[in-house]
Write an enzyme that holds these catalytic residues in place. Structure first.
Site, PDB file in Angstrom:
ATOM      1  CG  ASP A  13      40.821  32.619  35.359  1.00 27.43           C
ATOM      2  OD1 ASP A  13      40.563  32.998  36.202  1.00 27.43           O
ATOM      3  OD2 ASP A  13      41.465  33.232  34.284  1.00 27.43           O
ATOM      4  CE  LYS A  16      42.404  29.354  41.482  1.00 28.13           C
ATOM      5  NZ  LYS A  16      42.201  29.584  39.925  1.00 28.13           N
ATOM      6  N   GLY A  40      40.490  36.406  40.527  1.00 22.98           N
ATOM      7  CA  GLY A  40      39.216  36.780  40.267  1.00 22.98           C
ATOM      8  C   GLY A  40      38.066  35.435  40.369  1.00 22.98           C
ATOM      9  CD  GLN A 221      47.188  34.097  41.401  1.00 19.60           C
ATOM     10  OE1 GLN A 221      47.809  33.921  42.322  1.00 19.60           O
ATOM     11  NE2 GLN A 221      46.300  35.074  41.517  1.00 19.60           N
TER      12      GLN A 221
END
Ligand code: GDP
Ligand code: IMO
Ligand code: MG
Length: 424
Positions: A13, A16, A40, A221
């Site tokens: 988070d 990216k 996400g 990630q």
């Protein structure tokens, strides 16, 4: 053959998705190389906000080919839904390719994920998307690959076999059996739609590289969630670091030019596991609110803390990061003083190396250096010279501590709130 990789340098988070969207202005192909819909990735264009889980973040530029590489675990039903959602928002998905070698996630992986978590003495706090169990099946060589989406009869046979195996496990655990045929119907529906985009992406990616196209690998990630280099066992089940791009995309190491590391100006983590600089006070809450630190996939509140230079230096070393993109600098605008963790004290011993042991990480007391805040808004800055001096000093100290160079600075979620560090 400019092939670049972009990875997260913390616990995910970092921003990216935003960076990929910005960098794809000059890119022909974006390749996701690991993970699955545990990711996400948020992209904000104008006043619209899009969250991507499997589809590469280049999708909002119609000329960019978006590849879901062989290193992923792909839930076909979730991918089908995600593609529909993107089309409903007016974007084409014609340029999406799905590797025939990618492994697939099915209902039994998701059920096994939640079963593992519910029975675990050390809960990992997974996203519940079936990621770990799908990678386990890949390694035990019972996984089903995307190539089989093209062969519905074979797919159905394998699916029924695997469901029977998992149903035994579920029966032993005393949980509900899968309705195999109902689940198979959903999978075959998705297969019909996805089959035409399944191809040998190892060839298409290598062709693009050979033709001198600009190819960008999109990590999911972050380094500290890497199965080898992260805070094991509180990690995800893939290699999130740059080496994963070669295996998960099928390109040789010598084709790589730059490795971008996205680095948040502070640190966040979702799920369980050690986090030496975590803040449990009002400052942590302030960062969560200002940074809107709630999971893009699960909506869980993210744990927030100070920038950890020990962890990020390790991440930069392992990834070979030569270009840093610092995000969310604007989220520190309001602080009087900002701390940076420059070392850990572990059981009385001072270290600047990131420990492999969870027990040591849990025992690690951060050693902080305090820098003065700048107490004014940075979100309108469009070049480094627009930033207050204290913000520039903070950035310089971050770069020095992680032993890499800042190439991009981000001061807000939108495309225009991003600039090259040397922009004039
Ligand atoms: P990813 O998983 O690394 O793609 O990151 P996420 O999308 O999960 O989380 C990053 C969040 O920060 C998203 O909501 C972005 O819109 C937002 N964001 C990205 N860069 C910046 C920035 O520089 N400033 C602010 N305030 N928000 C940002
Ligand atoms: P992006 O790409 C932050 C975390 C989970 C959990 C651990 C294992 O958006 O940065 P998993 O479901 O992968 O087995 O969960 O990893 N995790 C993430 N944390 N961002 C992510 O992705 C994550 N993907 C997984 O919270 O701690
Ligand atoms: Mg995210």
């Amino acid at each position: 053959m400019p092939v670049d990789i972009l990875v997260g340098t913390q616990w995910g988070d970092e921003g990216k998705g935003k960076l990929i969207d910005v960098l794809t202005r000059d890119v022909d192909m974006v390749v996701r190389f690991q993970g699955g819909n545990n990711a996400g990735h948020t992209v904000e264009i104008g006043d619209k906000r899009y969250v991507l889980h499997l589809v590469p973040s280049g999708i909002f530029r119609p000329e960019v080919t978006c590849v879901i590489g062989n290193g992923l675990v792909v839930d076909p039903v979730a991918l089908d839904e995600e593609l529909r959602g993107i089309e409903e928002k007016g974007f084409s998905t014609d340029n999406v390719q799905l590797s025939n070698r990618a492994q697939m996630i099915f209902i039994y992986h998701r059920v096994a994920d939640s079963l593992n978590e519910s029975g675990a003495t050390k809960k990992i706090g997974t996203t519940g998307r079936g990621i770990g169990p799908a990678y386990m099946d890949k390694m035990r060589r019972t996984g089903i690959r995307a190539i089989d989406l093209k062969f519905p009869e074979k797919l159905a046979e394998q699916f029924r076999t695997e469901c029977a195996r998992y149903n035994k496990i579920f029966a032993e655990a005393g949980i509900q059996q899968l309705d195999v045929e109902a689940e198979l119907t959903k999978v075959l529906e998705a297969a019909k739609r996805l089959a035409p985009m399944v191809c040998d992406t190892v060839y298409s990616v290598n062709r693009a590289v050979k033709e001198g196209k600009n190819v960008l690998f999109e990590g999911a990630q972050g380094a500290l969630l890497d199965i080898d280099h992260g805070t094991y066992p509180f990690v995800t089940s893939s290699n999130t670091t740059s080496g994963g791009a070669c295996t998960g995309g099928g390109v040789p190491p010598q084709s790589i030019r730059d490795v971008w590391g996205v680095i948040k100006a502070y640190t966040t983590r979702v799920g369980e596991g050690p986090f030496p600089t975590e803040l449990f006070d009002a400052t942590g809450e302030k960062l969560r609110q200002i940074g809107r630190e709630f999971g893009a996939t699960t909506g869980r509140p993210r744990r927030c803390g100070w920038f950890d230079a020990v962890a990020s230096r390790y991440a930069c070393m392992v990834n070979g990061i030569n270009k840093l993109a610092v995000t969310k600098l604007d989220c520190l605008d309001d602080l009087d003083e900002i701390a940076i963790c420059v070392a850990y004290k572990v059981n009385g011993v001072l270290t600047t190396e990131f420990p492999a042991s969870v027990a040591e990480l849990e025992a690690a007391e951060p050693v902080y250096e305090y820098l003065p805040g700048w107490k004014c808004s940075t979100s309108e800055a469009r070049k480094a010279a627009d930033l207050p001096e204290n913000a520039r000093k903070y950035l310089a100290r971050m770069a020095e501590l992680v032993d890499s160079e800042i190439a991009i600075i981000s001061v807000g979620p939108r495309r225009d709130q991003t600039f090259a560090a040397d922009a004039e």
